[in-house]
Design a protein around this motif. Structure first.
Motif, short mmCIF file in Angstrom:
data_model
loop_
_atom_site.label_atom_id
_atom_site.label_comp_id
_atom_site.label_asym_id
_atom_site.label_seq_id
_atom_site.Cartn_x
_atom_site.Cartn_y
_atom_site.Cartn_z
N GLN A 65 0.83 -1.21 0.00
CA GLN A 65 0.00 0.00 0.00
C GLN A 65 0.87 1.26 0.00
O GLN A 65 0.58 2.22 -0.72
N ARG A 66 1.93 1.26 0.81
CA ARG A 66 2.79 2.44 0.83
C ARG A 66 3.59 2.57 -0.45
O ARG A 66 3.89 3.68 -0.91
N ALA A 67 3.95 1.44 -1.06
CA ALA A 67 4.63 1.50 -2.36
C ALA A 67 3.71 2.14 -3.40
O ALA A 67 4.15 3.00 -4.19
N ASP A 68 2.45 1.73 -3.40
CA ASP A 68 1.49 2.34 -4.34
C ASP A 68 1.35 3.85 -4.07
O ASP A 68 1.23 4.65 -5.01
N PHE A 69 1.37 4.22 -2.80
CA PHE A 69 1.26 5.63 -2.42
C PHE A 69 2.44 6.44 -2.98
O PHE A 69 2.26 7.51 -3.56
N LEU A 70 3.65 5.93 -2.82
CA LEU A 70 4.83 6.63 -3.32
C LEU A 70 4.77 6.79 -4.83
O LEU A 70 5.10 7.86 -5.38
N GLU A 71 4.34 5.75 -5.51
CA GLU A 71 4.23 5.85 -6.97
C GLU A 71 3.11 6.79 -7.38
O GLU A 71 3.21 7.48 -8.41
N ALA A 72 2.05 6.86 -6.57
CA ALA A 72 0.97 7.81 -6.86
C ALA A 72 1.46 9.24 -6.72
O ALA A 72 1.07 10.12 -7.50
N ILE A 73 2.33 9.49 -5.75
CA ILE A 73 2.92 10.83 -5.61
C ILE A 73 3.71 11.18 -6.87
O ILE A 73 3.58 12.28 -7.42
N SER A 192 6.85 24.56 -4.02
CA SER A 192 6.52 23.69 -2.88
C SER A 192 5.03 23.43 -2.79
O SER A 192 4.60 22.29 -2.53
N GLU A 193 4.23 24.46 -2.98
CA GLU A 193 2.78 24.26 -2.89
C GLU A 193 2.29 23.30 -3.97
O GLU A 193 1.45 22.43 -3.71
N LEU A 194 2.82 23.45 -5.20
CA LEU A 194 2.38 22.56 -6.28
C LEU A 194 2.69 21.11 -5.96
O LEU A 194 1.84 20.22 -6.11
N VAL A 195 3.93 20.84 -5.49
CA VAL A 195 4.30 19.45 -5.18
C VAL A 195 3.52 18.95 -3.97
O VAL A 195 3.08 17.80 -3.94
N VAL A 200 -0.87 15.58 -1.41
CA VAL A 200 -2.20 15.54 -0.78
C VAL A 200 -3.19 14.80 -1.68
O VAL A 200 -4.03 14.03 -1.19
N LYS A 201 -3.09 15.01 -2.98
CA LYS A 201 -3.96 14.28 -3.91
C LYS A 201 -3.69 12.78 -3.84
O LYS A 201 -4.63 11.97 -3.85
#
Length: 523
Positions: A65-73, A192-195, A200-201
């Motif tokens: 799940q955390r791997a998927d999260f990192l790739e989603a970022i 910074s805000e864009l990233v 957050v998305k």
């Protein structure tokens, strides 16, 4: 995606209550819109409290799940497209090609940590089977690494993407299962805000607790000190000045519960010109050195700020060729007015030393950094502590030594460094053997026949070193080893199988590498 100048707390954009400031375009020397609103103490506390509340749920997520999260970022960052690159160009003065490369590095290191999580051995799972017949009996012992808790991360000024909001500190902390409360750098708040909005998305898409990530905006030292002092924060990742890093270390040490600070701060990255290599290819090394020194206007933590060689014709020739290579290089825009001002003061201080000879020094224009090259003797370097200080920018000091023993003596007197570089040929191996034991005590990365600028993101990379290169020389801030900064060991003794974490249960249900009774395997 629109930049609003807001902080991001609890998954929401919130207007800071503590005043406002504007980003600055160092190339055009003008303020950028919109205004950014500074968070106050109540908003910092809210972000930290939410991170603490999110911790147990976040660390309970699976590695997959955390791997998927990192790739989603990473995917959300790429989806920002030119909006991100153009804003970063405006806020940093860096060229498009540099920032596109840095974006790629940022996304790739997120993917590298995702791969590490899926492989599974990062928790260092260990099992010592019970030995009831032994005298005294040995209990069943099982150990794994768990995340330490919410981490405060401070974005760096010199890498607005790769060492910033979604940079190595954030990636490694999130991979470990630690929520992140991030203090944006005031030099690139729009970037910074864009990233941060991309992160957050990704939190939303992966259905994670809203406290997993927060972005704090503002200027001055108060935000950082309040953040580090909050009881929910359990570790700190920082890249910046020595004064800034040591100030945060003092705050962390003064807490009722002191916490570790992993701060990358100061390094002059010595280069050693060993005799055979210098005689055989001194001109080539000099030109490569000049290119490394001026890369990115010298605004790299691994910039070669010190060069040691044996006094003589070959070293004189190296100095001449290096100075000639630097002479046509014009001063270029530095990241911030503060950095350029500090650089120019450092250059002036070196030039003003009676024991220092100026070999090359470009015109120092406001907001820019022109290359500067100086030379001194080993005796002067050993006697004058001010010559050891980092000048952040394209400046370097050559030191003429009598022999390799004097090189070693200087190395003994150096503070901790991120890197040391040996320019050597086979005939220099004996000299290198004399230097290596000292260098191993002084630096985090030893290079041969290259230059220290450029840090590969990989499993074997060490980007760290003894103080003041970093606050804790046992760690790295780049590569998969960075995850260990935000982990701690827990041992389970005689715990029932049903209560053990899956990674430590009999039968190895996760099919991961473990060390059982001393043997590494998947049994």
């Amino acid at each position: 995606m629109i930049i609003t100048g807001e902080a991001l707390i609890g998954g929401l954009a919130v207007k800071g209550k503590g005043g406002s400031f504007n980003a600055f375009d160092p190339s055009k020397r003008e303020e950028l819109q919109p205004a950014f609103h500074m968070v106050d103490v109540s908003q910092i506390n809210e972000a930290c409290t939410l991170a603490g509340a999110a911790f147990d749920a976040f660390r309970a997520t699976s590695d997959a799940q955390r791997a998927d999260f990192l790739e989603a970022i990473g995917a959300q960052i790429m989806a920002l497209g030119d909006t991100l690159i153009e804003r970063a160009m405006a806020e940093s003065g860096l060229p498009r090609v540099r920032l596109e490369g840095e974006r790629g590095r940022t996304v790739n290191q997120l993917k590298l940590f995702a791969d590490l999580l899926r492989e599974g051995s990062w928790r260092d799972n260990r099992i010592d089977s019970a030995l009831p017949e032994r005298t005294p009996p040995r209990p069943d012992l099982r150990m794994r690494l768990i995340p330490v808790g919410p981490v405060a991360v401070f974005a760096a000024s010199n890498f607005p993407l790769a060492f910033s909001v979604a940079g190595g500190d954030t990636a490694s902390a999130l991979a470990a299962g630690c929520p992140v409360v991030l203090k944006a750098h005031s030099a690139h708040p729009g970037t910074s805000e864009l990233v941060a909005r991309a992160i957050v998305k990704a939190v939303e898409l992966c259905r994670l607790p809203v406290g997993v990530f927060a972005l704090l905006t503002g200027t001055g030292n108060g935000i950082g000190q309040t953040l580090v002092a909050h009881p929910s924060i359990q570790a700190v990742g920082f890249t910046g000045s020595r004064s800034g890093g040591t100030a945060l270390m003092a705050v962390a040490a003064a807490r009722p519960q002191p916490i570790p600070v992993y701060a990358e701060m100061s390094s002059i990255n010595p280069v050693y010109l060993l005799p055979q290599a210098l005689a055989a290819r001194g001109d080539e090394i000099a030109k490569g050195f000049a290119a490394s020194l001026t890369m990115g206007v010298g605004q790299f933590c691994t910039n070669p700020g010190l060069v040691l060689g044996l006094a003589g014709d070959a070293f004189d020739r190296f100095a001449k060729v290096a100075a000639e290579a630097l002479a046509p290089v014009q001063g270029a825009t530095m990241l911030t007015p503060g950095i350029s001002g500090s650089y120019q003061r450092g250059v002036a201080a070196l030039a003003g030393q009676e024991c220092v000879r100026t070999l090359a020094k470009g015109e120092q224009e406001e907001g820019k950094g022109a290359p500067a090259l100086f030379q001194t003797t080993a005796a002067s370097f050993l006697a004058e502590r001010a010559l050891h200080e980092e000048v952040f920018g394209p400046a370097s000091l050559l030191v003429a030594c009598a022999d390799v023993a004097e090189m070693a003596a200087i190395t003994e007197r150096l503070e901790g460094q991120l890197t040391a570089t040996l320019q050597l040929d086979e005939g220099d191996f004996d000299a290198a053997q004399k230097l290596l034991p000292v260098l191993e005590r002084k630096v985090g990365r030893i290079l041969a026949n290259g230059f220290p600028t450029g840090v590969e993101v990989s499993t074997a990379m060490v980007h760290g070193g003894p103080f003041p290169a970093t606050a804790d020389g046992r760690s790295t801030s780049v590569g998969t080893g960075a995850i260990t900064r935000f982990l701690r060991p827990v041992c389970y003794q005689n715990l029932a199988q049903a209560l053990l974490p899956e990674s430590l249960r009999d039968g190895n249900p996760l099919d991961i590498w473990r060390r059982r009774d001393g043997a590494l395997g998947k049994a």
